[in-house]
Design a protein around this motif. Structure first.
Motif: not given
Length: 312
Positions: A6, A9-10, A13, A82, A85, A186, A189, A219-220, A222
């Motif tokens: 995760a 991925e974050f 992106t 963000e 996160h 959002s 996540r 979801w993809s 992020h």
């Protein structure tokens, strides 16, 4: 929750949405194998080594300092949500050490509070958006097609995210469904990053990914955003269109439970519609009781299927 993937991925992106010229870098040549910034470009902006950043993005480096994470957040131009996160994903052990939530039930005092909210739809939610309690107007607003006592039964407890994506009745309730869906993902996540060891949250995400292509696509990407207040549009089957503001606030000493409340602009058509919905509840107690009894007589799977046929 599989946190290292995760995190990678974050970060990928967020790198992909920035171009070198956006951050004052010179881009040599026209062919780039990756969209957005390369790893070495981001590492340069953040003032860390390429090797260290690569290990971080691949989930092979734990315990990144506040300074490093702050520098990466600045380089990626992350929003405050963000940034928070990123910290949760980069240091899942610290997030997991938060006090475990108490048994998932709304406090009696909280129930009395929302019952006393005259003309205010109110719900008590968990971090994964399970509904622990709602007052009659909250139930009538967001899920009047479900049994009023559904939050009392853990096996059939409504979940606002599941309803939004898998329940056709709920989908019809929101005329701006696409926007509401983005906000819902959002918020989910953020919850996933803050609660990496929540098995039921992971199961919910897996279920939505498998059953809703729209959820999986969102979801993809992020998305990350705290949705604690704003305005939401409704097209209620009984009283028509409404524009309602909402506020969501944490409940102290209740784990991560939150109170979600809706309200209308004084003197607006939305306030009139909300009053009409409330008056219908007040003048039809017998029909509500009959409906509640009928709902209880249904097989348990029937109530669950009502949800599965689907930011607050």
């Amino acid at each position: 929750m599989d946190t290292p993937p995760a995190l990678g991925e974050f970060l990928r992106t967020r790198r992909a949405r920035l171009r070198p010229e956006d951050v004052g870098l010179v881009s040599y040549g026209t062919r780039r194998r990756v969209p957005g910034l390369r790893r070495e470009e981001l590492a340069q902006l953040a003032g860390v080594s390429v090797a260290y950043y690569t290990r971080l993005e691949q989930g092979q480096s734990s315990g990144a300092s506040d300074g490093v994470l702050d520098a990466i957040a600045r380089a990626l131009r992350l929003t405050p949500d963000e940034h928070a996160h990123l910290r949760n994903l980069a240091r899942p052990a610290r997030a997991a050490r938060r006090p475990a939530p108490r048994a998932e039930a709304a406090r009696p005092s909280t129930r009395r509070l929302i019952e006393a909210m005259d003309g205010v739809p109110a719900l008590v939610l968990t971090a994964r958006f399970d509904v622990l309690a709602w007052n009659p107007l909250g139930h009538a607003l967001v899920a009047g097609h479900l049994a009023a006592d559904a939050p009392e039964r853990p096996a059939d407890r409504p979940n606002t995210q599941r309803l939004l994506f898998l329940d056709p009745h709920t989908r019809e309730l929101y005329p701006d469904w696409e926007s509401d869906a983005r906000l819902a993902v959002s918020a989910l996540r953020l919850a996933a990053g803050a609660h990496p060891d929540d098995r039921r949250l992971a199961e919910l995400i897996g279920e939505l990914t498998m059953k809703s292509g729209e959820f999986a696509a969102l979801w993809s990407r992020h998305p990350v955003r705290q949705c604690s207040y704003g305005v939401k549009s409704f097209h209620h089957p009984l009283v028509g269109p409404m524009e309602l503001s909402f506020e969501m606030t944490g409940l102290t000493d209740s784990g991560d439970q939150r109170l979600l409340m809706y309200g209308a602009e004084p003197g607006s058509p939305s306030e009139a519609a909300l009053r009409l919905l409330a008056s219908g509840l007040a003048t039809a107690p017998a029909s509500r009781s009959a409906s509640r009894s009928a709902s209880r007589s249904l097989p348990r799977n029937s109530a669950r299927n009502d949800q599965n046929s689907a930011r607050p």
